[in-house]
Design an enzyme around this catalytic site. Structure first.
Site, PDB file in Angstrom:
ATOM      1  N   SER A  67      -0.030  -4.360   5.256  1.00 16.42           N
ATOM      2  CA  SER A  67       0.111  -3.241   4.324  1.00 16.42           C
ATOM      3  C   SER A  67      -1.206  -2.525   4.058  1.00 16.42           C
ATOM      4  O   SER A  67      -1.208  -1.370   3.638  1.00 16.42           O
ATOM      5  CB  SER A  67       0.657  -3.748   2.979  1.00 16.42           C
ATOM      6  OG  SER A  67       1.869  -4.429   3.146  1.00 16.42           O
ATOM      7  N   HIS A 113       3.996  -0.917   9.927  1.00 14.65           N
ATOM      8  CA  HIS A 113       4.105  -1.280   8.519  1.00 14.65           C
ATOM      9  C   HIS A 113       5.499  -0.946   8.019  1.00 14.65           C
ATOM     10  O   HIS A 113       5.831   0.221   7.766  1.00 14.65           O
ATOM     11  CB  HIS A 113       3.043  -0.536   7.700  1.00 14.65           C
ATOM     12  CG  HIS A 113       3.112  -0.829   6.232  1.00 14.65           C
ATOM     13  ND1 HIS A 113       2.708   0.069   5.268  1.00 14.65           N
ATOM     14  CD2 HIS A 113       3.561  -1.921   5.546  1.00 14.65           C
ATOM     15  CE1 HIS A 113       2.897  -0.456   4.078  1.00 14.65           C
ATOM     16  NE2 HIS A 113       3.417  -1.656   4.224  1.00 14.65           N
ATOM     17  N   GLU A 126       5.477   3.059   8.882  1.00 16.20           N
ATOM     18  CA  GLU A 126       4.165   3.628   9.200  1.00 16.20           C
ATOM     19  C   GLU A 126       3.702   3.046  10.535  1.00 16.20           C
ATOM     20  O   GLU A 126       3.559   1.826  10.673  1.00 16.20           O
ATOM     21  CB  GLU A 126       3.143   3.286   8.111  1.00 16.20           C
ATOM     22  CG  GLU A 126       3.242   4.149   6.876  1.00 16.20           C
ATOM     23  CD  GLU A 126       2.128   3.853   5.876  1.00 16.20           C
ATOM     24  OE1 GLU A 126       1.420   4.795   5.478  1.00 16.20           O
ATOM     25  OE2 GLU A 126       1.978   2.682   5.481  1.00 16.20           O
ATOM     26  N   ASN A 182       0.053   3.244   0.843  1.00 14.66           N
ATOM     27  CA  ASN A 182      -0.547   2.325  -0.126  1.00 14.66           C
ATOM     28  C   ASN A 182      -1.917   2.795  -0.601  1.00 14.66           C
ATOM     29  O   ASN A 182      -2.335   2.461  -1.710  1.00 14.66           O
ATOM     30  CB  ASN A 182      -0.634   0.918   0.461  1.00 14.66           C
ATOM     31  CG  ASN A 182       0.700   0.201   0.394  1.00 14.66           C
ATOM     32  OD1 ASN A 182       1.581   0.589  -0.373  1.00 14.66           O
ATOM     33  ND2 ASN A 182       0.862  -0.831   1.188  1.00 14.66           N
TER      34      ASN A 182
END
Length: 696
Positions: free
Chosen positions: A406, A427, A439, A477
């Protein structure tokens, strides 16, 4: 007559065959051809019925998206539907594939409807911030009743032929060739002496409590207005003569066309289709992937394995012990049971997946022949390096090695292998078999065909795949960390977690950030904070209340308590009374005098932080285009679709006033609120984020 419509005749029946591949979109040429075809049929001696049928994959998939945003061209769809319905000839629609939006409205303008069992219908205009504008809100309730008609319109979902028949939308469901079916049905109607049967002449349905329905649908849509306005259009179908109801529908449609929500949803519609279309991958062939491995069978690994199995891939799932492997199998079985219950797979497919496609293993040596591996172990760099060293040892040449990290540096992971060109990040978002976002994190040495394979896998898994560069947290993130910091700052300055959640839920998020943290698990953020402190990246005002919750064993929903207390169940959240005293202790320790925040100020600061960091992400090339950020936040972080994404929202509210706000916040905290250079550049050049999207 347009070459998009073929005119033929069989006995007393004129046949208008639509030829606009691939899905018979209702382009201007198709509309003109249908209008001309109706004229020709009515002038053709001996013709008593007209059959409208599509070639190829569909009856009509809906509007022609290439015409979106352009001035409408005659014949306009509402006029065409009225013209078909007003014909003195008997008109039959023979439907296959999908009949969506304007396609269903054309069918409703016909006098009779027949469909093959695999056909689907729907009115998905609400997903564009609109409502059916060619008579759909006026005709459909006359066939289905108000409540069923509103369900079709306000959800925008596709409905199978059998259910559409039960609702009264389709008259006959019959297997066979659509054209042959339609001819036979039209002939049968003629032989029975049937004539035109316009839906507009049918009696209106019974009324309901319109205000209550409007309020309920508005609340369910978390602020999206187009579904609620379907209620007012249907109300007009009940309370007004048909012609007046059509005018009311058209006025509401026009009013919705002028809204910010329509702008946001059109942006989301096109961006969803553009996000995986990368110029750098044009002509690049992905590697073949038939058999994958997943390392780690926890919630995330089991979800990834489930998604792969449902897409038809063979999966080896590696765990460190037979006991852990059986626990992983149980998680996957639970996921698959849900898919079986929802009709996503058959019982035979369920059995084949568990007995043939899935294999639980405990040795890396069993992965020698897989095409791609996805590592989904604990978020620790040393642990991941150990996994990749083993994968590098056992996997065949050309196998792709992917990490589901992540936050962590894909380049650092790749450098531990002898094949950095074969390494990338994939991800996923939890639960991975449900969440749409993927992702695709491209390292400095990732080969183009490896990137292409990541996107091809995402498509196969039915994901929205977004290209991301390497940085701490990638696109989503990294931005999340910033707007969560803004929320944390507001808490220290006087807001409560509950005020912030309420404000963001009013904005349109399904859950506020602290409720989301409880859902995801507070231990995740705790681990990140500890890592950043160890790296010397602690915030200037470093609060401890969230850490203390974790130290006390309160990780959110999974432990029954976090920012909220879930003693009465996950949906019955109430504020945890221990939280505010912890926050007050932090304020006292830091010498902060709290002040009040209203919901508007909370939302503005939160969104300003999100947009400013997103602009930095685009400016640095971590995201190639603003739309990549928008799709990441829409599909992975619960951003309300009707606002289009944070950068589309910023364009709509205005970049210059947003930049001025950021500069004003920077007076108190110049480091955190340093304006993004790209945002300053766009304001100076009087441009928008969407201008960058148009560059490709």
């Amino acid at each position: 007559m347009s070459d998009k419509i073929a005119y033929s005749r069989q006995g007393d029946i004129a046949i208008l065959t639509v030829r606009n591949p691939p899905v018979n979109a209702l382009s201007q040429a198709v509309r003109q051809g249908l209008s001309d075809g109706m004229d020709r049929a009515e002038a053709d001696a001996g013709v008593r019925a007209v059959l409208i049928v599509g070639e190829g994959r569909a009856f009509f998939a809906g509007a022609d998206i290439t015409e979106f945003g352009k001035p409408p061209l005659a014949p306009h769809l509402p006029d065409l539907v009225n013209r078909i319905e007003a014909s003195p000839l008997l008109v039959v629609a023979s439907m296959h594939g999908v009949s969506l939006g304007g396609g269903l409205e054309v069918a409703l303008g016909c006098h009779y409807r027949i469909a093959v069992p695999s056909a689907k219908v729907g009115l998905p205009e609400v997903h564009l911030g609109l409502l059916p504008g060619a008579g759909g809100t006026q005709r459909l309730p006359r066939l289905t009743g108000v409540e069923a008609g509103l369900d079709v319109m306000t959800t925008g979902r596709h409905i199978g032929a059998d259910k559409a028949h039960a609702l009264g939308i389709i008259d006959v469901v019959q297997d066979g060739d659509p054209k042959d079916n339609g001819i036979a049905y039209a002939q049968r109607l003629l032989d029975e002496g049937a004539g035109p049967r316009p839906v507009s002449a049918m009696p209106p349905p019974d009324p309901i409590d319109w205000d209550a329905a409007f309020d309920a649908i508005l609340a369910k849509g978390r602020g999206q207005i187009s579904p609620a306005w379907c209620v007012r259009a249907v109300q007009a179908s009940v309370e007004k003569p048909f012609a007046e109801g059509l005018k009311a529908e058209r006025q509401i449609f026009y009013d919705l066309m002028q809204t910010d929500q329509r702008q946001g949803m059109i942006h989301a519609f096109f961006s969803e289709r553009a996000v995986s279309n990368l110029p750098e991958l044009k002509g690049v062939e992905p590697r073949a992937v038939h058999h994958i491995a997943v390392i780690g069978g926890g919630t995330m690994g089991a979800g990834i394995a489930t998604a792969a199995l449902l897409s038809g891939l063979r999966v080896h799932l590696l765990e460190m012990s037979p006991e852990a492997g059986e626990a992983a199998r149980g998680r996957i079985e639970g996921n698959l049971a849900g898919a079986l219950k929802r009709g996503k797979i058959t019982a035979d497919q369920h059995e084949a997946i568990l007995t043939q496609a899935l294999q639980i293993v405990t040795s890396y040596d069993t992965l020698a022949e897989v095409d791609l591996v996805i590592e989904a172990v604990f978020e620790d760099m040393d642990v991941k390096k150990q996994v990749f060293a083993e994968l590098d040892r056992v996997c065949k040449p050309g196998a792709i090695l992917a990490s589901n990290t992540s936050y962590l540096d894909i380049n650092e992971i790749a450098a531990t292998t002898s094949r950095p060109a074969d390494v990338l990040g994939l991800h996923f978002f939890s639960p991975a078999h449900v969440m749409k976002l993927l992702e695709v994190v491209v390292g400095d040495k990732t080969a183009p065909e490896v990137t292409a394979t990541g996107f091809a896998l995402g498509k196969r898994l039915n994901k929205i795949s977004v290209r991301a560069g390497v940085c701490d947290g990638f696109i989503g993130n990294r931005i999340l960390a910033t707007y969560r910091t803004a929320a944390d700052q507001m808490i220290l300055d006087g807001a409560s977690p509950y005020d912030i959640d309420a404000a963001l839920e009013e904005f349109g998020f399904a859950m506020g950030p602290f409720a989301v943290a409880d859902l995801a698990g507070l231990d995740i953020g705790w681990a990140v904070r500890k890592r950043k402190r160890a790296e010397g990246h602690a915030p200037t005002r470093d609060a401890t209340y969230a850490d203390k919750l974790c130290e006390d064993g309160h990780f959110g929903q999974k432990t029954g308590k976090g920012y909220y207390d879930y003693a009465a169940g996950p949906k019955a959240r109430v504020p945890n009374p221990d939280v505010l005293p912890m926050i007050e202790a932090d304020r006292a320790r830091l010498g902060i005098t709290p002040r009040d925040f209203n919901h508007e100020e909370i939302t503005r600061r939160y969104m300003a932080a999100m947009v400013n960091e997103a602009a930095k992400v685009v400016g640095e090339g971590i995201a190639r285009r603003p739309l990549d950020v928008d799709m990441t936040l829409l599909f992975g972080y619960g951003f309300p679709r009707y606002r289009g994404g944070p950068l589309k929202w910023a364009d709509i509210v205005g970049l210059e006033p947003l930049l001025n706000d950021i500069k004003s916040y920077a007076a108190a905290d110049p480091d955190f609120w340093a304006p993004a250079p790209l945002l300053e550049q766009l304001v100076a050049e009087n441009k928008t984020f969407d201008d960058l999207n148009k560059k490709g």
